[in-house]
Design a protein around this motif. Sequence first.
Motif, short mmCIF file in Angstrom:
data_model
loop_
_atom_site.label_atom_id
_atom_site.label_comp_id
_atom_site.label_asym_id
_atom_site.label_seq_id
_atom_site.Cartn_x
_atom_site.Cartn_y
_atom_site.Cartn_z
N VAL A 405 0.83 -1.26 -0.11
CA VAL A 405 -0.05 0.13 0.06
C VAL A 405 0.75 1.34 0.04
O VAL A 405 0.63 2.14 -0.84
N SER A 406 1.88 1.52 0.87
CA SER A 406 2.74 2.63 0.88
C SER A 406 3.48 2.72 -0.35
O SER A 406 3.54 4.03 -0.79
N MET A 407 4.11 1.81 -0.90
CA MET A 407 4.86 1.98 -2.20
C MET A 407 3.80 2.40 -3.27
O MET A 407 4.01 3.19 -4.21
N LEU A 408 2.86 1.73 -3.55
CA LEU A 408 1.68 2.29 -4.57
C LEU A 408 1.20 3.69 -4.27
O LEU A 408 1.13 4.51 -5.39
N SER A 409 0.90 4.05 -3.03
CA SER A 409 0.37 5.19 -2.80
C SER A 409 1.30 6.43 -3.14
O SER A 409 1.29 7.45 -3.57
N MET A 410 2.88 5.79 -2.58
CA MET A 410 3.70 6.98 -2.84
C MET A 410 4.22 7.23 -4.30
O MET A 410 4.13 8.44 -4.80
N TRP A 411 3.97 6.02 -5.17
CA TRP A 411 4.42 6.09 -6.72
C TRP A 411 3.25 6.62 -7.59
O TRP A 411 3.42 7.64 -8.54
N LEU A 412 1.99 6.31 -7.14
CA LEU A 412 0.77 6.55 -7.98
C LEU A 412 0.24 8.09 -7.58
O LEU A 412 -0.37 8.69 -8.37
N PHE A 413 0.23 8.50 -6.17
CA PHE A 413 -0.08 9.86 -5.78
C PHE A 413 0.92 10.71 -5.20
O PHE A 413 0.85 11.98 -6.02
N ARG A 414 1.80 10.54 -4.52
CA ARG A 414 2.55 11.73 -4.23
C ARG A 414 3.53 12.21 -5.44
O ARG A 414 3.51 13.40 -5.35
N ASN A 437 0.67 15.83 1.56
CA ASN A 437 -0.28 15.66 2.44
C ASN A 437 -1.69 14.99 2.11
O ASN A 437 -2.28 14.02 2.76
N CYS A 438 -1.89 15.12 0.95
CA CYS A 438 -2.99 14.30 0.10
C CYS A 438 -2.78 12.85 0.32
O CYS A 438 -3.58 12.10 0.47
N GLU A 439 -1.51 12.60 -0.02
CA GLU A 439 -1.08 11.11 -0.14
C GLU A 439 -1.21 10.27 1.28
O GLU A 439 -1.45 9.19 1.58
N TRP A 440 -0.91 11.16 2.22
CA TRP A 440 -1.29 10.62 3.79
C TRP A 440 -2.56 9.97 3.91
O TRP A 440 -2.70 9.22 4.59
N GLY A 441 -3.61 11.03 3.29
CA GLY A 441 -4.98 10.59 3.55
C GLY A 441 -5.29 9.41 3.00
O GLY A 441 -6.08 8.74 3.29
N ILE A 442 -4.87 9.25 1.69
CA ILE A 442 -5.01 8.22 0.59
C ILE A 442 -4.75 6.90 1.45
O ILE A 442 -5.40 5.94 1.54
N ARG A 443 -3.36 6.88 1.70
CA ARG A 443 -2.90 5.81 2.44
C ARG A 443 -3.41 5.36 3.70
O ARG A 443 -3.81 4.22 3.86
N GLY A 444 -3.46 6.48 4.43
CA GLY A 444 -4.22 6.08 5.86
C GLY A 444 -5.64 5.51 5.74
O GLY A 444 -6.05 4.78 6.48
N GLY A 445 -6.36 6.11 4.57
CA GLY A 445 -7.75 5.35 4.72
C GLY A 445 -7.68 3.89 4.20
O GLY A 445 -8.53 3.02 4.65
N VAL A 446 -6.95 3.73 3.58
CA VAL A 446 -6.63 2.11 3.10
C VAL A 446 -6.30 1.21 4.41
O VAL A 446 -6.83 0.18 4.69
N PHE A 447 -5.44 1.85 5.13
CA PHE A 447 -5.12 1.18 6.44
C PHE A 447 -6.21 0.98 7.31
O PHE A 447 -6.26 -0.04 8.22
N LEU A 448 -6.80 2.18 7.45
CA LEU A 448 -8.06 2.08 8.49
C LEU A 448 -9.23 0.85 7.94
O LEU A 448 -9.48 0.12 8.96
N MET A 449 -9.16 0.67 6.66
CA MET A 449 -10.29 -0.16 6.10
C MET A 449 -9.54 -1.75 6.46
O MET A 449 -10.32 -2.62 6.95
N ARG A 450 -8.46 -1.98 6.27
CA ARG A 450 -7.57 -3.15 6.84
C ARG A 450 -7.81 -3.37 8.33
O ARG A 450 -7.97 -4.74 8.62
N PHE A 451 -7.56 -2.47 8.91
CA PHE A 451 -7.60 -2.66 10.45
C PHE A 451 -8.81 -3.04 10.92
O PHE A 451 -9.40 -3.84 11.98
N ARG A 452 -10.03 -2.69 9.95
CA ARG A 452 -11.49 -3.09 10.50
C ARG A 452 -11.90 -4.59 10.31
O ARG A 452 -12.87 -5.05 10.64
N GLY A 453 -11.02 -5.00 9.61
CA GLY A 453 -11.21 -6.42 8.98
C GLY A 453 -10.52 -7.57 10.08
O GLY A 453 -10.08 -7.01 11.07
N LYS A 454 -10.10 -8.69 9.63
CA LYS A 454 -9.39 -9.54 10.19
C LYS A 454 -8.15 -10.27 9.70
O LYS A 454 -7.49 -10.87 10.54
N LYS A 455 -7.96 -10.08 8.36
CA LYS A 455 -6.61 -10.52 8.02
C LYS A 455 -5.33 -10.00 8.66
O LYS A 455 -4.54 -10.82 8.64
#
Length: 463
Positions: A405-414, A437-455
């Motif tokens: 996630v971090s690699m993709l968000s860095m290269w696709l967005f930041r 700053n925008c890339e922080w929000g995109i990456r963090g949103g993905v992490f939040l969704m992961r945290f809500r699950g079980k994997k």
Amino acid sequence: MDLPQLRRKRQAFLEKHLSGESIDYRQIMALFLPILIDQAFIVCLNLVNTAMISSSGVAAVSAVNMVDSLNIFLISVFVAVSTGGTVIVAQYKGSGNSLMVSKAAASSVASVSLFALGISAVVVLAHNPMLNLLFGAATPEVFAEGKTYLIGSGISFVGIAMMEAVCGALRGIGKSRVSLILSLIMNASYVLLNIVFINFLHMGVLGMTISINISRYAAAVFAIYYLVRMDTSLHIQIKDLVKVNLAMLRKIMYVGLPFAAEQMFFNGGKIVTQIFIVSMGTYAIATNAIGATFAGLLQIPSAALSLTTITVVGQCMGRKNIEDARKFTKAFLVLSAACLLVTALIILPLFRPLVSLFHPPAAIIDDIFMITLINAIAQIPLWSISFIMPSALRAAGDSRFTSIVSMLSMWLFRIVLGYVLGIVLHFGIIGVWLAMNCEWGIRGGVFLMRFRGKKWYRHRLID
């Protein structure tokens, strides 16, 4: 309300939000406070160092900032492996297996040191091609200063790698006070030597490279001496530090390698961004360097919480207590956002006296303030989910997901957005920071969704 009532309410609040079956708030505070002091000391010393080197001119501060983006990229590889060691040590500590804690700590130091030695050799031997490829657009003066600083930094990598590996292992077992002392030895000696070599002897960037080598290797010697002679729990011998336990190495690399790849791509993206900035001129490089120093000041408590999260969640996972891991992660997210708000309210009114320490040209002061203001506002809702959250996921063994996630968000967005805003739309250095700053929000949103699950907590790192 009298004082005893306030104390009871405070204790009840801490028991509710920062205590669980795995660890209580007293243990968390004992872990967090030394890390906080360490982070504050490091950032403040970086501020002092940047201020000192700025006395040697804009070219010097630009060269140091330019090369530091490459240094961070390279150092992040063995720091990532060290983090893998911290996670494994913390999980074995949580499970109560003291023998495996010692083996994990020794293997972490051995493997991190080997990684650093290889990276150091590459930097020293290939410094010219690296600088030409990445920063060929810099002025000759900046380029020459950058060459001196890159070679000197490369030679010091093994020293800082050993120190980081030892500190990471100690944080994993909760001994953050010792890691604080080792960090203070390294950073305090660095500043004192810089005062001698830069301010008194006027050696500029060369003086800084001498300081960095002496301080890092001195700290490494103290760190190894502590492990072998002074520590009463790990029982590590010198022979344990010169051999690599392959079974333990695989466990460390399961966490460390994806994180190392993430750091390489992530900080590689920062280097690409730095190339944008170099093309904007020496003033833009200096603006970025001073702006980054202010960002570090604002993030001191939250950066300490991010490191604390690895140990706390790692120990919870070692006990197989998912509820505690969730509880503490949520608490740290809220606490981090509150800290970012408080630091912004403290630092922003002090901007003018603080920025004067760097002796910046009057033409760039407004840009530095604008960067600091935008960053201070954006990081309150965005920084924690982008940095605290992946620390928690990584401590549970979910390093592959966080890295991708971090690699993709860095290269696709930041990078893309930074180029569009900074170069195409002519927002300059401010556009590059807005993209971050925008890339922080995109990456963090993905992490939040992961945290809500079980994997994220279904990985098995230890037996």
